[in-house]
Design a protein around this motif. Structure first.
Motif, PDB file in Angstrom:
ATOM      1  N   GLN A 199      32.891  31.747  50.963  1.00  0.00           N
ATOM      2  CA  GLN A 199      32.593  30.569  51.780  1.00  0.00           C
ATOM      3  C   GLN A 199      31.661  29.581  51.091  1.00  0.00           C
ATOM      4  O   GLN A 199      31.795  28.373  51.278  1.00  0.00           O
ATOM      5  N   ALA A 200      30.713  30.059  50.286  1.00  0.00           N
ATOM      6  CA  ALA A 200      29.762  29.154  49.634  1.00  0.00           C
ATOM      7  C   ALA A 200      30.452  28.219  48.644  1.00  0.00           C
ATOM      8  O   ALA A 200      29.924  27.158  48.329  1.00  0.00           O
ATOM      9  N   LEU A 201      31.643  28.571  48.196  1.00  0.00           N
ATOM     10  CA  LEU A 201      32.369  27.747  47.232  1.00  0.00           C
ATOM     11  C   LEU A 201      33.156  26.629  47.908  1.00  0.00           C
ATOM     12  O   LEU A 201      33.696  25.764  47.233  1.00  0.00           O
ATOM     13  N   GLY A 202      33.232  26.644  49.221  1.00  0.00           N
ATOM     14  CA  GLY A 202      33.971  25.610  49.947  1.00  0.00           C
ATOM     15  C   GLY A 202      35.395  25.484  49.430  1.00  0.00           C
ATOM     16  O   GLY A 202      36.080  26.485  49.219  1.00  0.00           O
ATOM     17  N   ALA A 203      35.837  24.256  49.197  1.00  0.00           N
ATOM     18  CA  ALA A 203      37.199  24.002  48.717  1.00  0.00           C
ATOM     19  C   ALA A 203      37.443  24.609  47.333  1.00  0.00           C
ATOM     20  O   ALA A 203      38.585  24.910  46.981  1.00  0.00           O
ATOM     21  N   ASN A 204      36.392  24.820  46.565  1.00  0.00           N
ATOM     22  CA  ASN A 204      36.557  25.421  45.239  1.00  0.00           C
ATOM     23  C   ASN A 204      36.961  26.892  45.301  1.00  0.00           C
ATOM     24  O   ASN A 204      37.351  27.467  44.290  1.00  0.00           O
ATOM     25  N   SER A 205      36.880  27.495  46.470  1.00  0.00           N
ATOM     26  CA  SER A 205      37.301  28.896  46.599  1.00  0.00           C
ATOM     27  C   SER A 205      38.787  29.057  46.294  1.00  0.00           C
ATOM     28  O   SER A 205      39.226  30.145  45.908  1.00  0.00           O
ATOM     29  N   ARG A 206      39.547  27.967  46.394  1.00  0.00           N
ATOM     30  CA  ARG A 206      40.981  28.034  46.056  1.00  0.00           C
ATOM     31  C   ARG A 206      41.200  28.304  44.571  1.00  0.00           C
ATOM     32  O   ARG A 206      42.275  28.703  44.167  1.00  0.00           O
ATOM     33  N   LYS A 207      40.183  28.079  43.773  1.00  0.00           N
ATOM     34  CA  LYS A 207      40.285  28.278  42.332  1.00  0.00           C
ATOM     35  C   LYS A 207      39.936  29.710  41.911  1.00  0.00           C
ATOM     36  O   LYS A 207      39.914  30.028  40.741  1.00  0.00           O
ATOM     37  N   ILE A 208      39.651  30.563  42.891  1.00  0.00           N
ATOM     38  CA  ILE A 208      39.286  31.957  42.622  1.00  0.00           C
ATOM     39  C   ILE A 208      40.382  32.865  43.172  1.00  0.00           C
ATOM     40  O   ILE A 208      40.742  32.767  44.344  1.00  0.00           O
ATOM     41  N   GLU A 209      40.884  33.746  42.318  1.00  0.00           N
ATOM     42  CA  GLU A 209      41.893  34.719  42.748  1.00  0.00           C
ATOM     43  C   GLU A 209      41.256  36.105  42.794  1.00  0.00           C
ATOM     44  O   GLU A 209      40.661  36.549  41.812  1.00  0.00           O
ATOM     45  N   VAL A 210      41.369  36.745  43.954  1.00  0.00           N
ATOM     46  CA  VAL A 210      40.909  38.123  44.112  1.00  0.00           C
ATOM     47  C   VAL A 210      42.034  38.920  44.754  1.00  0.00           C
ATOM     48  O   VAL A 210      42.740  38.426  45.625  1.00  0.00           O
ATOM     49  N   ARG A 211      42.209  40.138  44.295  1.00  0.00           N
ATOM     50  CA  ARG A 211      43.269  40.990  44.838  1.00  0.00           C
ATOM     51  C   ARG A 211      42.867  41.551  46.199  1.00  0.00           C
ATOM     52  O   ARG A 211      43.690  41.694  47.090  1.00  0.00           O
ATOM     53  N   SER A 212      41.575  41.883  46.347  1.00  0.00           N
ATOM     54  CA  SER A 212      41.112  42.529  47.576  1.00  0.00           C
ATOM     55  C   SER A 212      39.913  41.775  48.153  1.00  0.00           C
ATOM     56  O   SER A 212      38.789  41.936  47.671  1.00  0.00           O
ATOM     57  N   THR A 213      40.153  40.987  49.177  1.00  0.00           N
ATOM     58  CA  THR A 213      39.052  40.222  49.768  1.00  0.00           C
ATOM     59  C   THR A 213      37.990  41.141  50.374  1.00  0.00           C
ATOM     60  O   THR A 213      36.839  40.737  50.513  1.00  0.00           O
ATOM     61  N   ARG A 214      38.358  42.375  50.700  1.00  0.00           N
ATOM     62  CA  ARG A 214      37.380  43.333  51.235  1.00  0.00           C
ATOM     63  C   ARG A 214      36.311  43.688  50.207  1.00  0.00           C
ATOM     64  O   ARG A 214      35.230  44.138  50.575  1.00  0.00           O
ATOM     65  N   ASP A 215      36.632  43.500  48.926  1.00  0.00           N
ATOM     66  CA  ASP A 215      35.676  43.818  47.870  1.00  0.00           C
ATOM     67  C   ASP A 215      34.753  42.657  47.530  1.00  0.00           C
ATOM     68  O   ASP A 215      33.940  42.751  46.609  1.00  0.00           O
ATOM     69  N   LEU A 216      34.868  41.546  48.255  1.00  0.00           N
ATOM     70  CA  LEU A 216      33.943  40.428  48.064  1.00  0.00           C
ATOM     71  C   LEU A 216      32.627  40.752  48.771  1.00  0.00           C
ATOM     72  O   LEU A 216      32.628  41.140  49.937  1.00  0.00           O
ATOM     73  N   ALA A 217      31.519  40.573  48.064  1.00  0.00           N
ATOM     74  CA  ALA A 217      30.214  40.923  48.619  1.00  0.00           C
ATOM     75  C   ALA A 217      29.381  39.700  48.978  1.00  0.00           C
ATOM     76  O   ALA A 217      28.188  39.815  49.223  1.00  0.00           O
ATOM     77  N   GLY A 218      30.008  38.526  48.994  1.00  0.00           N
ATOM     78  CA  GLY A 218      29.292  37.318  49.362  1.00  0.00           C
ATOM     79  C   GLY A 218      29.225  36.328  48.218  1.00  0.00           C
ATOM     80  O   GLY A 218      29.590  36.637  47.079  1.00  0.00           O
TER      81      GLY A 218
END
Length: 157
Positions: free
Chosen positions: A22-41
């Motif tokens: 969320q802190a990346l706002g629209a730039n979060s579209r530029k990040i690919e993660v396989r498992s969103t559950r493994d995001l720690a913030g």
């Protein structure tokens, strides 16, 4: 301690921790993660520290994923002059961590630095002398997208 715990232990950025990307706002579209559950913030370092360091070359973002910290700078790459800007921002980030965010500094072995380009990337930025400058500083990119799982896979290999 996970990424969220480390961020919350740093008074200057504790209030800026956000869930997922969320802190990346629209730039979060530029990040690919396989498992969103493994995001720690995530933290928007630039915005969070703007008042404290108004004239600094602040780095943009940090986020935790699979027990690693990814530092991301979203910045134009249309000419070779941008390489100096990115390395200056990384220098500021590392100095700030040493002085104000020692717990983040402790994660250096599990950290990586990424330049995500906005717009067109000049071919000259991605070769020769300029690519070596980025590599010597530990900066990956510039690239249009960051695939986190590829970075982790290549770090282990």
């Amino acid at each position: 301690m996970n990424f969220a715990d480390v961020v919350q232990s740093v008074p200057e950025i504790a209030k800026c921790l956000r869930k997922g990307l969320q802190a990346l706002g629209a730039n979060s579209r530029k990040i690919e993660v396989r498992s969103t559950r493994d995001l720690a913030g995530s933290v928007d370092i630039d915005t969070c520290l703007k008042k404290l360091y108004p004239n600094a070359h602040r780095w943009d973002y940090a986020f935790g994923y699979k027990d690693r910290i990814f530092y991301v700078e979203v910045h134009p790459a249309e000419n070779t002059g941008k390489v100096g800007e990115i390395t200056a921002k990384l220098g500021w980030l590392k100095q700030w961590r040493k002085l104000s965010a020692k717990n983040l500094e402790g994660w250096e072995g599990k950290s990586s630095y990424h330049w995500i380009s906005t717009g067109k990337t000049a071919a000259s930025v991605k070769r020769g002398k300029y690519l070596r400058i980025l590599a010597v500083n530990g900066i990956r990119g510039p690239s249009a997208v960051l695939n986190t799982d590829s970075v982790i896979k290549n770090a282990v290999a």
